[in-house]
Design an enzyme around this catalytic site. Structure first.
Site, PDB file in Angstrom:
ATOM      1  N   LYS A  29      15.853  75.631  23.489  1.00 40.79           N
ATOM      2  CA  LYS A  29      16.502  75.441  24.777  1.00 40.79           C
ATOM      3  C   LYS A  29      15.451  75.229  25.858  1.00 40.79           C
ATOM      4  CE  LYS A  29      20.767  76.311  23.381  1.00 40.79           C
ATOM      5  NZ  LYS A  29      21.666  75.180  23.087  1.00 40.79           N
TER       6      LYS A  29
ATOM      7  N   ASP B 185      16.979  71.006  24.382  1.00 44.08           N
ATOM      8  CA  ASP B 185      18.395  71.018  24.778  1.00 44.08           C
ATOM      9  C   ASP B 185      18.520  71.762  26.102  1.00 44.08           C
ATOM     10  OD1 ASP B 185      21.132  71.305  25.006  1.00 44.08           O
ATOM     11  OD2 ASP B 185      21.424  72.262  23.054  1.00 44.08           O
TER      12      ASP B 185
ATOM     13  N   GLU C  80      18.525  66.707  24.596  1.00 43.80           N
ATOM     14  CA  GLU C  80      19.967  66.926  24.421  1.00 43.80           C
ATOM     15  C   GLU C  80      20.608  67.442  25.697  1.00 43.80           C
ATOM     16  OE1 GLU C  80      20.979  68.749  20.725  1.00 43.80           O
ATOM     17  OE2 GLU C  80      22.545  70.008  21.617  1.00 43.80           O
TER      18      GLU C  80
ATOM     19  N   GLU D 283      28.613  67.357  21.975  1.00 39.56           N
ATOM     20  CA  GLU D 283      29.311  68.624  21.712  1.00 39.56           C
ATOM     21  C   GLU D 283      30.351  68.936  22.780  1.00 39.56           C
ATOM     22  OE1 GLU D 283      25.413  70.819  22.218  1.00 39.56           O
ATOM     23  OE2 GLU D 283      26.755  72.310  23.080  1.00 39.56           O
TER      24      GLU D 283
ATOM     25  N   ASP E 184      31.412  67.482  17.309  1.00 36.16           N
ATOM     26  CA  ASP E 184      31.649  68.754  16.634  1.00 36.16           C
ATOM     27  C   ASP E 184      33.102  68.725  16.151  1.00 36.16           C
ATOM     28  OD1 ASP E 184      32.258  71.405  15.954  1.00 36.16           O
ATOM     29  OD2 ASP E 184      30.825  72.207  17.410  1.00 36.16           O
TER      30      ASP E 184
ATOM     31  N   HIS F  41      27.050  68.949  15.940  1.00 34.67           N
ATOM     32  CA  HIS F  41      26.767  70.176  16.691  1.00 34.67           C
ATOM     33  C   HIS F  41      27.419  71.346  15.967  1.00 34.67           C
ATOM     34  CE1 HIS F  41      28.344  73.194  19.656  1.00 34.67           C
ATOM     35  NE2 HIS F  41      27.058  73.250  19.919  1.00 34.67           N
TER      36      HIS F  41
HETATM   37 MG   LIG Z   1      23.476  71.669  22.388  1.00 36.16          MG
END
Ligand SMILES: [Mg+2]
Length: 368
Positions: A168, A196, A222, A248, A271, A298
């Site tokens: 992240k 992400d 992302e 996602e 997803d 995802h």
């Molecule tokens: Mg993500």
């Protein structure tokens, strides 16, 4: 024509071993699993599911119970694609996207599971049967980890046989860049590495961040910005110097159409638990192939391994941080950067209902 004779949804709250944090969702203390088991009059049965980061599960359960179950009883359970369309229009006025897509996903996956079991076909085969395995990377919800803990977590991914790692971002930029540099240093120059931001940035900020991450050879950036800003994604892709990815948070196929037309995505990450189940996922897959965008996924690796392996295109599954493997009878098989899809008829995802019930009870007993 196998008629639907029962629709039984359940909600489980599954505690996490520790609080997990990203840039936009707040603290994750638990995840919610909403299952739906559908019985047909020929004796076949299937189980589907959706999940949340800890909120919204009751609404998804209620929509299945009150709106979808009565609509489905007595219908032809083999007409999976037709039921998908009809469910969308049955609840569209209150739930186009969002809760409705989660509820429809759980039902649709159950119908595909039942179809596979009836016909003796694995989900991988039903999705096209392109390959038996697919590329797999581990993605952490690790923004709350300090640097030593982050690096330990990445070492764990490597030990599990991950083919790539994702962390992240969303801290002050200098901190993000230091973490990105440290992870790249740890994993060496060759392993695919993604970041992400969970749409925490503005467009200009995301471009600056992408330019700062780019020297560390990032495979994709992302969700740098809010998912609806398709043109903003195109701007980040054009000026940031890193390919962009998202999906996602897109829940209906029309949203994916906008993204494919405008966002300049290099990777798309639907997803199946929130974009309309297997039927919705395969619609996105077909569009991804047509637009030349690499199909990834995802979360829900235990199901997506069959869809990404089965669809042609050499995409990646994300091995997510929620410990779903502890509650199924077949933990994900990952080695040398790839995950292997199950061969069992149906989705190949079988829950350990006793463990799920115990986890749910534990959580309730801890609630003050
Ligand atoms: Mg993500």
């Amino acid at each position: 024509m196998p008629r639907i004779v029962s629709v039984a949804p359940r909600l489980f709250h599954v505690p996490l071993a520790e609080v997990l944090v990203d840039a936009k969702h707040g603290d994750h203390h638990q995840f919610e699993l909403i299952t739906c088991t559908i019985g047909l009059d020929d004796g076949s049965e299937g189980t589907g599911y959706s999940y949340t980061g800890g909120k919204g599960g009751h609404a998804i359960l209620a929509m299945i119970e009150h709106d979808l179950a009565p609509f489905l009883l007595g219908r032809d359970g083999g007409a999976v694609e037709a039921l998908f369309e009809e469910m969308l229009w049955h609840v569209h006025y209150v739930g186009r996207g969002g809760i409705a897509s989660f509820a429809i996903s759980a039902v649709d996956i159950a119908l595909w599971d039942a179809r596979g079991r009836r016909e003796g076909q694995s989900l991988r085969a039903m999705a096209g049967g392109a390959d038996r395995s697919c590329r797999a990377y581990c993605g952490g919800i690790d923004l709350g980890f300090d640097l030593p803990k982050l690096l330990d977590s990445v070492r764990g991914y490597l030990a599990r046989g991950a083919g790539g790692v994702k962390i992240k971002v969303g801290l002050p930029l200098a901190e993000d860049v230091a973490r990105v540099a440290a992870v790249r240093d740890l994993i060496g120059p060759d392993l695919p590495f993604m970041v992400d931001a969970n749409y925490s940035m503005e467009v200009e900020q995301a471009i600056v961040a992408a330019q700062a991450f780019a020297p560390h050879d990032i495979l994709w950036f992302e969700e740098p910005i809010i998912p609806d800003d398709y043109d903003g994604y195109a701007g980040v892709a054009a000026e940031g110097g890193i390919p962009v990815a998202m999906g996602e948070n897109l829940h209906i196929v029309e949203e994916f159409d906008h993204a494919f037309a405008r966002a300049h995505l290099s990777f798309v990450q639907p997803d199946a638990s929130n974009c309309g189940g297997v039927t919705g996922f395969l619609k996105v897959a077909e569009r991804a192939r047509r637009h030349g965008v690499t199909l990834c996924s995802h979360g829900m690796q235990e199901l997506h391994v069959s869809l990404i392996a089965g669809c042609a295109g050499d995409g990646w599954i994300e091995v997510h941080s929620f410990p779903i493997d502890a509650y199924t009878t077949r933990p994900l098989e990952m080695a040398d950067g790839r995950a292997t899809a199950p061969d069992e008829p149906g989705t190949g995802v079988v829950f350990d209902w006793v463990k799920l019930a115990e986890a749910d009870l534990l959580r309730h007993s801890e609630t003050p």
